[in-house]
Design a protein around this motif. Structure first.
Motif, PDB file in Angstrom:
ATOM      1  N   VAL B 274      -4.462  -3.487   2.798  1.00 64.01           N
ATOM      2  CA  VAL B 274      -3.497  -2.400   2.638  1.00 64.01           C
ATOM      3  C   VAL B 274      -2.102  -2.971   2.425  1.00 64.01           C
ATOM      4  O   VAL B 274      -1.691  -3.892   3.129  1.00 64.01           O
ATOM      5  CB  VAL B 274      -3.547  -1.474   3.873  1.00 64.01           C
ATOM      6  CG1 VAL B 274      -2.386  -0.517   3.868  1.00 64.01           C
ATOM      7  CG2 VAL B 274      -4.873  -0.730   3.897  1.00 64.01           C
ATOM      8  N   GLN B 276       1.983  -2.472   2.425  1.00 63.92           N
ATOM      9  CA  GLN B 276       2.883  -1.593   3.170  1.00 63.92           C
ATOM     10  C   GLN B 276       3.741  -0.732   2.258  1.00 63.92           C
ATOM     11  O   GLN B 276       4.013  -1.074   1.113  1.00 63.92           O
ATOM     12  CB  GLN B 276       3.768  -2.414   4.105  1.00 63.92           C
ATOM     13  CG  GLN B 276       4.664  -3.409   3.376  1.00 63.92           C
ATOM     14  CD  GLN B 276       5.405  -4.298   4.359  1.00 63.92           C
ATOM     15  OE1 GLN B 276       4.857  -4.697   5.385  1.00 63.92           O
ATOM     16  NE2 GLN B 276       6.641  -4.615   4.031  1.00 63.92           N
ATOM     17  N   LYS B 279       2.984   6.446   3.414  1.00 66.51           N
ATOM     18  CA  LYS B 279       3.018   7.221   4.661  1.00 66.51           C
ATOM     19  C   LYS B 279       1.808   6.886   5.539  1.00 66.51           C
ATOM     20  O   LYS B 279       0.736   6.551   5.034  1.00 66.51           O
ATOM     21  CB  LYS B 279       2.930   8.722   4.350  1.00 66.51           C
ATOM     22  CG  LYS B 279       3.980   9.260   3.433  1.00 66.51           C
ATOM     23  CD  LYS B 279       3.641  10.725   3.091  1.00 66.51           C
ATOM     24  CE  LYS B 279       4.469  11.209   1.913  1.00 66.51           C
ATOM     25  NZ  LYS B 279       4.040  12.502   1.391  1.00 66.51           N
ATOM     26  N   SER B 280       1.975   7.071   6.826  1.00 71.09           N
ATOM     27  CA  SER B 280       0.867   6.735   7.735  1.00 71.09           C
ATOM     28  C   SER B 280      -0.317   7.672   7.527  1.00 71.09           C
ATOM     29  O   SER B 280      -1.463   7.282   7.740  1.00 71.09           O
ATOM     30  CB  SER B 280       1.340   6.771   9.185  1.00 71.09           C
ATOM     31  OG  SER B 280       1.762   8.079   9.504  1.00 71.09           O
ATOM     32  N   GLU B 281      -0.078   8.913   7.090  1.00 72.96           N
ATOM     33  CA  GLU B 281      -1.193   9.838   6.866  1.00 72.96           C
ATOM     34  C   GLU B 281      -2.094   9.384   5.714  1.00 72.96           C
ATOM     35  O   GLU B 281      -3.233   9.845   5.577  1.00 72.96           O
ATOM     36  CB  GLU B 281      -0.661  11.249   6.555  1.00 72.96           C
ATOM     37  CG  GLU B 281       0.029  11.322   5.192  1.00 72.96           C
ATOM     38  CD  GLU B 281       0.547  12.712   4.828  1.00 72.96           C
ATOM     39  OE1 GLU B 281       1.675  13.016   5.261  1.00 72.96           O
ATOM     40  OE2 GLU B 281      -0.162  13.453   4.142  1.00 72.96           O
ATOM     41  N   SER B 282      -1.594   8.491   4.877  1.00 75.08           N
ATOM     42  CA  SER B 282      -2.377   8.013   3.723  1.00 75.08           C
ATOM     43  C   SER B 282      -3.416   6.980   4.129  1.00 75.08           C
ATOM     44  O   SER B 282      -4.283   6.620   3.338  1.00 75.08           O
ATOM     45  CB  SER B 282      -1.459   7.370   2.685  1.00 75.08           C
ATOM     46  OG  SER B 282      -0.345   8.181   2.437  1.00 75.08           O
ATOM     47  N   ILE B 283      -3.259   6.462   5.336  1.00 70.87           N
ATOM     48  CA  ILE B 283      -4.070   5.309   5.730  1.00 70.87           C
ATOM     49  C   ILE B 283      -4.853   5.630   6.996  1.00 70.87           C
ATOM     50  O   ILE B 283      -4.312   6.200   7.946  1.00 70.87           O
ATOM     51  CB  ILE B 283      -3.147   4.082   5.952  1.00 70.87           C
ATOM     52  CG1 ILE B 283      -2.476   3.709   4.622  1.00 70.87           C
ATOM     53  CG2 ILE B 283      -3.933   2.883   6.499  1.00 70.87           C
ATOM     54  CD1 ILE B 283      -1.240   2.874   4.769  1.00 70.87           C
ATOM     55  N   SER B 284      -6.124   5.290   6.977  1.00 72.48           N
ATOM     56  CA  SER B 284      -6.944   5.475   8.161  1.00 72.48           C
ATOM     57  C   SER B 284      -7.774   4.217   8.377  1.00 72.48           C
ATOM     58  O   SER B 284      -8.521   3.802   7.488  1.00 72.48           O
ATOM     59  CB  SER B 284      -7.861   6.682   7.979  1.00 72.48           C
ATOM     60  OG  SER B 284      -8.857   6.683   8.978  1.00 72.48           O
ATOM     61  N   ARG B 285      -7.640   3.627   9.516  1.00 73.84           N
ATOM     62  CA  ARG B 285      -8.357   2.394   9.831  1.00 73.84           C
ATOM     63  C   ARG B 285      -8.332   1.395   8.671  1.00 73.84           C
ATOM     64  O   ARG B 285      -9.369   0.947   8.192  1.00 73.84           O
ATOM     65  CB  ARG B 285      -9.800   2.714  10.239  1.00 73.84           C
ATOM     66  CG  ARG B 285      -9.827   3.310  11.656  1.00 73.84           C
ATOM     67  CD  ARG B 285     -11.229   3.381  12.182  1.00 73.84           C
ATOM     68  NE  ARG B 285     -12.004   4.389  11.490  1.00 73.84           N
ATOM     69  CZ  ARG B 285     -13.277   4.666  11.751  1.00 73.84           C
ATOM     70  NH1 ARG B 285     -13.913   3.978  12.675  1.00 73.84           N
ATOM     71  NH2 ARG B 285     -13.912   5.614  11.108  1.00 73.84           N
ATOM     72  N   ALA B 286      -7.145   1.089   8.202  1.00 72.05           N
ATOM     73  CA  ALA B 286      -6.928   0.077   7.156  1.00 72.05           C
ATOM     74  C   ALA B 286      -7.606   0.408   5.833  1.00 72.05           C
ATOM     75  O   ALA B 286      -7.979  -0.495   5.068  1.00 72.05           O
ATOM     76  CB  ALA B 286      -7.341  -1.315   7.635  1.00 72.05           C
ATOM     77  N   TYR B 288      -7.195   3.355   2.425  1.00 71.52           N
ATOM     78  CA  TYR B 288      -6.461   4.488   1.868  1.00 71.52           C
ATOM     79  C   TYR B 288      -7.379   5.703   1.816  1.00 71.52           C
ATOM     80  O   TYR B 288      -8.479   5.638   1.256  1.00 71.52           O
ATOM     81  CB  TYR B 288      -5.981   4.182   0.443  1.00 71.52           C
ATOM     82  CG  TYR B 288      -4.972   3.064   0.375  1.00 71.52           C
ATOM     83  CD1 TYR B 288      -3.686   3.232   0.876  1.00 71.52           C
ATOM     84  CD2 TYR B 288      -5.312   1.835  -0.181  1.00 71.52           C
ATOM     85  CE1 TYR B 288      -2.768   2.204   0.824  1.00 71.52           C
ATOM     86  CE2 TYR B 288      -4.393   0.807  -0.241  1.00 71.52           C
ATOM     87  CZ  TYR B 288      -3.124   0.992   0.260  1.00 71.52           C
ATOM     88  OH  TYR B 288      -2.208  -0.022   0.210  1.00 71.52           O
TER      89      TYR B 288
END
Lengths: 437, 437
Positions: B274, B276, B279-286, B288
């Motif tokens: 991933v 940097q 947004k954090s909402e775009s990423i889940s457990r490393a 997209y």
């Protein structure tokens, strides 16, 4: 403290051979190991077909095409023992060599360590230029070439780009000439197509030679053919230039000339890989002085072969040339003498049979000096060259695959091995945008 | 300050693709570059056929057999621009990515960065074990294997030798199973012959799996076939073991088990690469998080493909498997959608067509789960496997040469590429005889 794992030589003399190049390989191959135990030591676990290193450097062949695993080469050979080791010293009194894993006793010692690049004490040039003596060297050079072009493709700074696109080859001997030719073909058939966004007309290959001709060991006619061919292939030839400094960015020459370049390929000289421990009378200018029976001066049971040996006679008053054929023939002669000795037969002095000189400059461009003053160039010379190289490659797989690679490259100009396999530019580029070197 | 050399996209939208793996490659291949400019960025200048990395690691193939130079793959593709670069960040507001050589603007951004080995924060294991995710990894592992055996051949210390001759493979997924099978064949056909002075019956390959079965993603029948085959091939199988530490000499497991070993090959997990900036909402457990149109959650013009993407739907509630086919199909679908969009046609959501699972365990040993519950093993599965791999390799030369290499290896058991091409043991052995690791 545990010892080095090596079976005792059951009642037979043990011969320790240092170096698995042409000389060592041919010696071991011919030696009768019913009568001798043979221990082969090398830093690498493979033999290198050095005359084709420039093809690995220019993405024409991959390393396995020109390398033979030493254990495989002698699989099934009785009482043969390979150990991958660096040898640090010789103790002729105790008759042993010291290695990183312990001492090894010998009855006879054969030194076939070859040569390494000679920078004549110039540590700057040594630190920044690229030699072409080993397979790692060749792969390193290939990575460097493609990585440098990738860098050139990234910048729109014309000065920086010019420097990145200038390649200097030092030394007009066979390897410099062959490398220059291969680079020219790489440019024509690969690079101009692969880098459409880079002004490839700025790509310069400069071959620098200290003397006044290429291929000094060849006939004048071949030297001139080589010069003309390289000129036709847009290699810039500079004679009478001696490099005195190189800092990775600018090369400086004795007459004050400077050339901005990110790449200096160093082929201007070699020196013998001499191991410490022998008397000073045994060594002259970093070579072991040997007699016609390959005995190192001052010792009864130590021999030297190939490039690291110095043998002067009436025919070759300056010593024999540092070519594969001398090494091969010395290795066979010495093994033949050992085999004769154990049978009470007479040994024979070494006599070099000169099979001639060959250099390939490109597809359909090669020069050859054969015995009896026969001289070839162009396609016939290329065929002779290809045949000779295929013939001397070790092992059927290598011969077959190298042949197929050549045919494939010849037809398709497709150099699949142009991969940058080393770590990427990341480290150097990070936070140092203007400083790409 | 000079900028990054890149032509402006003349009136067309610019699509920047990060990563030249299966997803990125297939995307670029299918994209209509009459209507879009495409810029492909990768740290390496080649595509890797990752399913065959284990063959490079076990000296069955050389790197060029499984790699395609990216510039060559797209030679002649209009308005295609490759740059060898590491990308450090994304700025979705300014619509640009930052790289070591400057910023690159995009209209659309396609993230196809794949995965890297996951050590779950265990820095000891990370420092001492060997992953198998890239071509350099594979070559490094091969060098390590042969170098370790050379070391084993040097010592007569039985404890040291046992440690050097114990190889641990962590992870019972396809790559662990295929690697274990290849190592067993390497032992049988090469190593026992190459090392006559080493007690090869002490050579141990231990496959460690945290769960209770191999090939968890395959059918139970295939898992069991794989287990039986590896058992027959003298691979030690250990289930329910979780490695908690490894210092380069001893591996420690959660239940207190320890195994002395110089080699841990790490295949126990991967994590998304991933970049940097999103947004954090775009990423889940490393990974997209994407929708069925491969759009990253929260953005209109950023997409993710393949292993680094997380797409959950009714059929695949836990997300799609991290296999080449998902990446290939996503790449093609997204390019198809871009091509449709510019023609005013309708885009289609991604739907994975599962072609099945294949794993090769050895000559004449393979398992395959095909759609409709079809299950193969043995020689038919091997043929399916060989056909599928040849078919998906990039480029004619690779297909031809890899095929020839396989046939050659199959007939002769001759692995010419078992060369230790990295720097030799010298440094580590010097002055540290007892401490060979």
């Amino acid at each position: 403290m545990h010892a080095l794992n090596l079976p005792a030589p059951a009642g037979k003399p043990r011969i320790v051979v240092i170096g698995g190049g042409f000389a060592g390989l041919n010696f071991v191959h011919k030696l009768d190991t019913d009568r001798y135990q043979v221990v082969l030591l090398d830093r690498h676990n493979y033999h290198t077909f050095a005359p084709l290193l420039y093809q690995v450097a220019t993405a024409g062949l991959e390393a396995p095409d020109i390398c033979g695993p030493l254990r495989k080469s002698f699989r099934g050979k009785r009482d043969f023992h390979f150990r991958m080791l660096q040898v640090y010293g010789i103790d002729p009194i105790r008759r042993e060599v010291s290695t990183g894993a312990g001492a090894i006793q010998y009855d006879h010692l054969v030194l076939a360590t070859g040569t390494r690049a000679n920078f004549f004490g110039n540590t700057n040039i040594e630190a920044h230029s690229l030699p072409l003596k080993t397979v790692p060297d060749a792969r390193n050079l290939r990575n460097h070439i493609f990585q440098t072009l990738e860098r050139a493709d990234l910048t729109d700074d014309p000065v920086e780009r010019a420097r990145l696109m200038t390649f200097i080859i030092v030394g007009g001997g066979p390897s410099g000439v062959e490398l220059a030719g291969a680079l020219s073909e790489l440019r024509r058939h690969v690079l101009v197509h692969d880098y459409p966004d880079t002004p490839m007309e700025q790509l310069r290959f400069i071959l620098v030679e200290g003397g006044d001709q290429l291929l000094a060991a060849f006939s004048d006619k071949s030297s001139e053919d080589a010069r003309r061919n390289l000129h036709d292939m847009d290699i810039e030839l500079r004679f009478g230039l001696l490099m005195t400094d190189y800092d990775g960015r600018v090369a400086t020459f004795k007459d004050g000339t400077t050339i901005a370049s990110s790449t200096v390929i160093w082929g201007a000289g070699v020196t013998g890989e001499v191991i410490q421990g022998l008397k000073s009378e045994s060594i002259s200018r970093a070579h072991y002085v040997i007699d016609a029976h390959m005995r190192v001066q001052g010792y009864e049971n130590i021999y030297a072969l190939g490039d690291v040996a110095y043998l002067s006679n009436e025919e070759w008053p300056q010593g024999h040339p540092g070519v594969a054929q001398v090494a091969i023939q010395m290795g066979k002669r010495l093994a033949g003498n050992f085999n004769a000795l154990v049978r009470g037969k007479e040994t024979k002095p070494f006599k070099y049979f000169d099979k001639g000189n060959l250099a390939i400059i490109g597809r359909n461009r090669a020069v050859a000096d054969l015995p009896k003053g026969l001289h070839f160039n162009g396609i016939p010379a290329w065929f002779v060259w290809a045949f000779v190289h295929i013939f001397y490659l070790i092992g059927f797989r290598n011969r077959l695959f190298t042949f197929l690679s050549w045919v494939g490259n010849y037809i398709t100009y497709n150099r699949a091995v142009r991969l940058v396999l080393e770590p990427t530019l990341e480290e150097e580029l990070r936070g140092e945008r203007g400083g790409i070197r």
